[in-house]
Design a protein around this motif. Structure first.
Motif, PDB file in Angstrom:
ATOM      1  N   ILE A 175       0.843  -1.198   0.000  1.00 59.39           N
ATOM      2  CA  ILE A 175       0.000   0.000   0.000  1.00 59.39           C
ATOM      3  C   ILE A 175       0.880   1.251   0.000  1.00 59.39           C
ATOM      4  O   ILE A 175       0.620   2.209  -0.733  1.00 59.39           O
ATOM      5  CB  ILE A 175      -0.962  -0.004   1.206  1.00 59.39           C
ATOM      6  CG1 ILE A 175      -1.873  -1.236   1.168  1.00 59.39           C
ATOM      7  CG2 ILE A 175      -1.781   1.288   1.251  1.00 59.39           C
ATOM      8  CD1 ILE A 175      -2.631  -1.454  -0.134  1.00 59.39           C
ATOM      9  N   ASN A 176       1.958   1.235   0.791  1.00 58.35           N
ATOM     10  CA  ASN A 176       2.877   2.378   0.823  1.00 58.35           C
ATOM     11  C   ASN A 176       3.495   2.626  -0.554  1.00 58.35           C
ATOM     12  O   ASN A 176       3.642   3.774  -0.982  1.00 58.35           O
ATOM     13  CB  ASN A 176       3.977   2.166   1.862  1.00 58.35           C
ATOM     14  CG  ASN A 176       3.454   2.256   3.277  1.00 58.35           C
ATOM     15  OD1 ASN A 176       2.388   2.803   3.532  1.00 58.35           O
ATOM     16  ND2 ASN A 176       4.197   1.699   4.217  1.00 58.35           N
ATOM     17  N   GLN A 177       3.858   1.550  -1.258  1.00 60.74           N
ATOM     18  CA  GLN A 177       4.426   1.689  -2.609  1.00 60.74           C
ATOM     19  C   GLN A 177       3.397   2.282  -3.554  1.00 60.74           C
ATOM     20  O   GLN A 177       3.712   3.138  -4.370  1.00 60.74           O
ATOM     21  CB  GLN A 177       4.887   0.329  -3.149  1.00 60.74           C
ATOM     22  CG  GLN A 177       6.145  -0.177  -2.501  1.00 60.74           C
ATOM     23  CD  GLN A 177       6.493  -1.586  -2.975  1.00 60.74           C
ATOM     24  OE1 GLN A 177       5.694  -2.262  -3.625  1.00 60.74           O
ATOM     25  NE2 GLN A 177       7.687  -2.033  -2.637  1.00 60.74           N
ATOM     26  N   TRP A 178       2.142   1.824  -3.450  1.00 66.65           N
ATOM     27  CA  TRP A 178       1.087   2.347  -4.320  1.00 66.65           C
ATOM     28  C   TRP A 178       0.858   3.829  -4.032  1.00 66.65           C
ATOM     29  O   TRP A 178       0.738   4.632  -4.949  1.00 66.65           O
ATOM     30  CB  TRP A 178      -0.205   1.545  -4.130  1.00 66.65           C
ATOM     31  CG  TRP A 178      -1.265   1.974  -5.089  1.00 66.65           C
ATOM     32  CD1 TRP A 178      -1.470   1.471  -6.344  1.00 66.65           C
ATOM     33  CD2 TRP A 178      -2.240   3.015  -4.920  1.00 66.65           C
ATOM     34  NE1 TRP A 178      -2.515   2.129  -6.955  1.00 66.65           N
ATOM     35  CE2 TRP A 178      -3.006   3.087  -6.100  1.00 66.65           C
ATOM     36  CE3 TRP A 178      -2.535   3.893  -3.885  1.00 66.65           C
ATOM     37  CZ2 TRP A 178      -4.043   3.992  -6.260  1.00 66.65           C
ATOM     38  CZ3 TRP A 178      -3.568   4.803  -4.052  1.00 66.65           C
ATOM     39  CH2 TRP A 178      -4.315   4.851  -5.230  1.00 66.65           C
ATOM     40  N   ILE A 179       0.798   4.200  -2.756  1.00 68.25           N
ATOM     41  CA  ILE A 179       0.574   5.600  -2.380  1.00 68.25           C
ATOM     42  C   ILE A 179       1.710   6.485  -2.914  1.00 68.25           C
ATOM     43  O   ILE A 179       1.474   7.590  -3.382  1.00 68.25           O
ATOM     44  CB  ILE A 179       0.431   5.743  -0.844  1.00 68.25           C
ATOM     45  CG1 ILE A 179      -0.902   5.125  -0.394  1.00 68.25           C
ATOM     46  CG2 ILE A 179       0.527   7.206  -0.415  1.00 68.25           C
ATOM     47  CD1 ILE A 179      -1.037   4.967   1.115  1.00 68.25           C
ATOM     48  N   ALA A 180       2.936   5.978  -2.869  1.00 64.34           N
ATOM     49  CA  ALA A 180       4.095   6.757  -3.335  1.00 64.34           C
ATOM     50  C   ALA A 180       4.040   6.997  -4.840  1.00 64.34           C
ATOM     51  O   ALA A 180       4.503   8.032  -5.324  1.00 64.34           O
ATOM     52  CB  ALA A 180       5.387   6.029  -2.961  1.00 64.34           C
ATOM     53  N   ASP A 181       3.464   6.049  -5.604  1.00 58.69           N
ATOM     54  CA  ASP A 181       3.443   6.192  -7.068  1.00 58.69           C
ATOM     55  C   ASP A 181       2.266   5.417  -7.657  1.00 58.69           C
ATOM     56  O   ASP A 181       2.456   4.357  -8.239  1.00 58.69           O
ATOM     57  CB  ASP A 181       4.768   5.689  -7.651  1.00 58.69           C
ATOM     58  CG  ASP A 181       4.881   5.950  -9.156  1.00 58.69           C
ATOM     59  OD1 ASP A 181       4.042   6.699  -9.699  1.00 58.69           O
ATOM     60  OD2 ASP A 181       5.793   5.397  -9.774  1.00 58.69           O
ATOM     61  N   PRO A 182       1.033   5.937  -7.485  1.00 63.45           N
ATOM     62  CA  PRO A 182      -0.148   5.203  -7.967  1.00 63.45           C
ATOM     63  C   PRO A 182      -0.114   4.912  -9.462  1.00 63.45           C
ATOM     64  O   PRO A 182      -0.508   3.842  -9.904  1.00 63.45           O
ATOM     65  CB  PRO A 182      -1.331   6.107  -7.616  1.00 63.45           C
ATOM     66  CG  PRO A 182      -0.806   7.146  -6.701  1.00 63.45           C
ATOM     67  CD  PRO A 182       0.680   7.186  -6.849  1.00 63.45           C
TER      68      PRO A 182
END
Length: 66
Positions: A52-59
C-alpha cells in the motif's frame, strides 16, 4: 539495521490511507493497478502495508507484480 515487520492492514485502513472508494479499490485490483489482498484466515483478508505504501508513493507507476 533490520526493517520493521510488514503489517497486514484491513480494508477500512486501506480506504482511509488511499482515499479510494471500496468499489474503485476492487475495480483497480481487477485491472491489476492496485495490490491484491492476502488471505489471513478463512474469512479474513488484508493488504501488506508495504504494498500500500508503494502504491501511495506512485499510484500511476504501480503495476501488478511490482
Amino acid at each position: 539495521m533490520m526493517s520493521p515487520p510488514d503489517r497486514i492492514i484491513r480494508l477500512k485502513t486501506v480506504l482511509d490511507r488511499t482515499g479510494l472508494s471500496r468499489s474503485t479499490l476492487y475495480r483497480k485490483i481487477t485491472e491489476g493497478s492496485f495490490p491484491s489482498q492476502v488471505k489471513i484466515s478463512v474469512h479474513g483478508a488484508g493488504w501488506r502495508e508495504s504494498s500500500i505504501n508503494q502504491w501511495i508513493a506512485d499510484p500511476a507507476g504501480w503495476h501488478h507484480g511490482n
